[in-house]
Design a protein around this motif. Structure first.
Motif, mmCIF file in Angstrom:
data_model
loop_
_atom_site.group_PDB
_atom_site.id
_atom_site.type_symbol
_atom_site.label_atom_id
_atom_site.label_comp_id
_atom_site.label_asym_id
_atom_site.label_seq_id
_atom_site.Cartn_x
_atom_site.Cartn_y
_atom_site.Cartn_z
ATOM 1 N N THR A 70 0.827 -1.205 0.000
ATOM 2 C CA THR A 70 0.000 0.000 0.000
ATOM 3 C C THR A 70 0.858 1.250 0.000
ATOM 4 O O THR A 70 0.630 2.195 -0.779
ATOM 5 N N LEU A 71 1.865 1.282 0.870
ATOM 6 C CA LEU A 71 2.723 2.456 0.976
ATOM 7 C C LEU A 71 3.521 2.682 -0.309
ATOM 8 O O LEU A 71 3.735 3.825 -0.718
ATOM 9 N N LYS A 72 3.945 1.602 -0.951
ATOM 10 C CA LYS A 72 4.697 1.750 -2.195
ATOM 11 C C LYS A 72 3.822 2.315 -3.311
ATOM 12 O O LYS A 72 4.258 3.189 -4.076
ATOM 13 N N ILE A 73 2.589 1.841 -3.399
ATOM 14 C CA ILE A 73 1.668 2.389 -4.403
ATOM 15 C C ILE A 73 1.374 3.855 -4.089
ATOM 16 O O ILE A 73 1.341 4.706 -4.982
ATOM 17 N N MET A 74 1.175 4.153 -2.806
ATOM 18 C CA MET A 74 0.922 5.534 -2.395
ATOM 19 C C MET A 74 2.090 6.437 -2.775
ATOM 20 O O MET A 74 1.902 7.560 -3.272
ATOM 21 N N LYS A 75 3.311 5.956 -2.543
ATOM 22 C CA LYS A 75 4.489 6.767 -2.874
ATOM 23 C C LYS A 75 4.576 7.006 -4.378
ATOM 24 O O LYS A 75 4.898 8.119 -4.827
ATOM 25 N N GLU A 76 4.292 5.986 -5.172
ATOM 26 C CA GLU A 76 4.341 6.152 -6.622
ATOM 27 C C GLU A 76 3.293 7.156 -7.098
ATOM 28 O O GLU A 76 3.552 7.976 -7.981
ATOM 29 N N MET A 77 2.114 7.098 -6.480
ATOM 30 C CA MET A 77 1.057 8.030 -6.867
ATOM 31 C C MET A 77 1.346 9.450 -6.376
ATOM 32 O O MET A 77 1.068 10.431 -7.072
ATOM 33 N N SER A 78 1.898 9.590 -5.178
ATOM 34 C CA SER A 78 2.230 10.933 -4.686
ATOM 35 C C SER A 78 3.343 11.543 -5.533
ATOM 36 O O SER A 78 3.353 12.747 -5.800
ATOM 37 N N SER A 79 4.267 10.708 -5.988
ATOM 38 C CA SER A 79 5.322 11.197 -6.875
ATOM 39 C C SER A 79 4.740 11.656 -8.208
ATOM 40 O O SER A 79 5.140 12.693 -8.752
ATOM 41 N N ALA A 80 3.780 10.895 -8.728
ATOM 42 C CA ALA A 80 3.115 11.281 -9.978
ATOM 43 C C ALA A 80 2.367 12.604 -9.815
ATOM 44 O O ALA A 80 2.433 13.482 -10.683
ATOM 45 N N LEU A 81 1.653 12.741 -8.699
ATOM 46 C CA LEU A 81 0.907 13.975 -8.464
ATOM 47 C C LEU A 81 1.839 15.164 -8.268
ATOM 48 O O LEU A 81 1.538 16.274 -8.726
ATOM 49 N N ALA A 82 2.963 14.945 -7.594
ATOM 50 C CA ALA A 82 3.924 16.029 -7.424
ATOM 51 C C ALA A 82 4.380 16.543 -8.797
ATOM 52 O O ALA A 82 4.512 17.754 -9.015
ATOM 53 N N HIS A 83 4.605 15.617 -9.720
ATOM 54 C CA HIS A 83 5.038 15.981 -11.070
ATOM 55 C C HIS A 83 3.968 16.806 -11.792
ATOM 56 O O HIS A 83 4.272 17.849 -12.381
ATOM 57 N N SER A 84 2.718 16.351 -11.734
ATOM 58 C CA SER A 84 1.655 17.080 -12.436
ATOM 59 C C SER A 84 1.329 18.404 -11.738
ATOM 60 O O SER A 84 1.082 19.413 -12.407
ATOM 61 N N HIS A 85 1.361 18.410 -10.403
ATOM 62 C CA HIS A 85 1.049 19.645 -9.675
ATOM 63 C C HIS A 85 2.091 20.731 -9.943
ATOM 64 O O HIS A 85 1.750 21.918 -10.037
ATOM 65 N N LYS A 86 3.343 20.332 -10.061
ATOM 66 C CA LYS A 86 4.385 21.325 -10.353
ATOM 67 C C LYS A 86 4.194 21.921 -11.736
ATOM 68 O O LYS A 86 4.734 22.992 -12.029
ATOM 69 N N ARG A 87 3.443 21.229 -12.559
ATOM 70 C CA ARG A 87 3.125 21.739 -13.896
ATOM 71 C C ARG A 87 1.717 22.318 -13.935
ATOM 72 O O ARG A 87 1.097 22.435 -14.988
ATOM 73 N N LYS A 88 1.237 22.664 -12.733
ATOM 74 C CA LYS A 88 -0.043 23.382 -12.572
ATOM 75 C C LYS A 88 -1.239 22.604 -13.095
ATOM 76 O O LYS A 88 -2.212 23.192 -13.590
ATOM 77 N N THR A 89 -1.185 21.280 -13.001
ATOM 78 C CA THR A 89 -2.298 20.461 -13.461
ATOM 79 C C THR A 89 -2.804 19.569 -12.334
ATOM 80 O O THR A 89 -2.040 18.782 -11.779
ATOM 81 N N LEU A 90 -4.071 19.700 -11.997
ATOM 82 C CA LEU A 90 -4.722 18.840 -11.021
ATOM 83 C C LEU A 90 -5.317 17.635 -11.751
ATOM 84 O O LEU A 90 -5.745 17.750 -12.894
ATOM 85 N N HIS A 91 -5.364 16.496 -11.074
ATOM 86 C CA HIS A 91 -5.965 15.316 -11.693
ATOM 87 C C HIS A 91 -7.482 15.341 -11.540
ATOM 88 O O HIS A 91 -8.223 15.179 -12.498
ATOM 89 N N ARG A 92 -7.969 15.473 -10.296
ATOM 90 C CA ARG A 92 -9.383 15.640 -9.958
ATOM 91 C C ARG A 92 -10.237 14.378 -10.108
ATOM 92 O O ARG A 92 -11.449 14.433 -9.939
ATOM 93 N N ASP A 93 -9.621 13.245 -10.397
ATOM 94 C CA ASP A 93 -10.413 12.013 -10.463
ATOM 95 C C ASP A 93 -9.566 10.811 -10.029
ATOM 96 O O ASP A 93 -9.541 9.779 -10.705
#
Length: 352
Positions: A70-93
């Motif tokens: 669970t924690l590994k999947i969470m880390k991979e997803m938080s890393s993905a979101l950090a990448h998109s958020h730094k590019r001013k894009t929210l996922h929202r779903d």
């Protein structure tokens, strides 16, 4: 993937293409690779990598995941979101269906179909063609308020709960009932054997965005520490770790005393630092850990200010501005009220 919006409205198709172009610019191992996107014969298409490992919803149909996975999947997803958020894009779903796995087992975030560049509202989302998934919707979004990165982190917290428990955070007869629960109902606690992860979940699922992790990078730091801790102990579960729970008056008192000691230590360090010598601004380039430390000091400073302990608050705001980020807006605002002279001295040394 092919999308044909009702009515084939040219404006909607153009907005879809713009959002696809945004995702196509991402370059991250945990975000789906998009090879091409466009509009042909009033149909929007998206050509992306093949993910043969299925999605998280399918995995959860077979049962819950252990804490390490669970924690590994969470880390991979938080890393993905950090990448998109730094590019001013929210996922929202964010939801299990939108988390897939490649043939190596790596988690990949996809379907930015209702993603939104911050500050821009597409016609496609504005008219309500897609509204997200109520089970994973943050309180502020359920209320129709403005959202930011922290809304994505709330949804990721809901997914974390589902991975650990095997069922959705809140259930209801209809969308209204589920949305009401997200806004008003406290999240169910984790069972005792997983309670060590409760603080992470509590922070992700806080009703107020200000009480959550303030960035995906902050979350990634915490997750990485937990993963390394489990791997050092060759364990798949946190059951052997002492959970941080507050159930009895005595435990509340202990935690209160420990918190007071820590805060007092921070305050003393701040006082000592600013009485021994004149103010000097370091203009550091912040690592992720330093950003997290700065956030903790800002939180402590705000707590002191609300308690009326203005001197300690002032010293902590100075530390934020001199040791971490001399342009921090919150620290500047409150230090300007508490000590305008000190603020002006810091600003004079701050690199623009």
């Amino acid at each position: 993937k092919i999308v044909s919006p009702g009515g084939n409205d040219p404006k909607i198709l153009e907005d879809l293409k713009q959002e696809g172009d945004t995702v196509a610019q991402f370059n991250h191992p945990n975000i789906v690779t998009v090879f091409a996107c466009g509009v042909v014969d009033k149909n929007y298409y998206l050509a992306m990598e093949i993910l043969s490992g299925g999605d998280l919803k399918q995995k959860l149909a077979s049962g819950t995941l252990d804490e390490l996975k669970t924690l590994k999947i969470m880390k991979e997803m938080s890393s993905a979101l950090a990448h998109s958020h730094k590019r001013k894009t929210l996922h929202r779903d964010i939801k299990p269906e939108n988390i897939m796995f490649n043939d190596e087992g790596r988690a990949v975030l996809l379907d930015f179909g209702i993603a939104k560049a911050q500050g821009k509202v597409s016609e496609f989302t504005r008219i309500g063609a897609v509204v997200g998934t109520p089970h994973y919707m943050s309180p502020e979004r359920a209320l129709g308020k403005e959202i930011d990165e922290r809304s994505d982190l709330y949804a990721l917290g809901v997914v974390m709960y589902e991975m650990l428990i095997g069922k959705k955070l809140f259930e209801g007869e209809d969308t209204f009932a589920i949305s009401y629960a997200h806004v008003h109902e406290p999240p169910p606690p984790l069972p005792k054997d997983k309670a060590a992860l409760q603080p992470i979940l509590d922070k992700l699922l806080a009703k107020s965005p200000d009480d959550r992790f303030q960035s995906a990078d902050q979350l990634t730091v915490i997750l990485d520490k937990w993963i390394r801790r489990l791997e050092r102990n060759n364990s798949q579960t946190t059951q052997g770790f002492v959970p941080i729970t507050v159930k009895s008056k005595s435990s509340k008192l202990i935690i209160t005393l420990l918190s007071a000691i820590i805060v007092a230590g921070i305050a003393f360090a701040a006082y000592w630092y600013f009485t021994k010598e004149k103010i000097e601004v370091e203009n550091n380039k912040l690592s992720t850990e330093m950003q997290f430390e700065m956030s903790e000091k800002l939180t402590a400073a705000n707590r002191f200010r609300k308690m009326g302990n203005l001197k300690n608050a002032e010293n902590l705001y100075k530390i934020v501005l001199t040791k971490y980020d001399c342009n921090n807006a919150d620290a500047r605002q409150y230090l300007g009220v508490l000590n305008k002279k000190a603020l002006n001295e810091i600003i004079a040394q701050c690199k623009k």
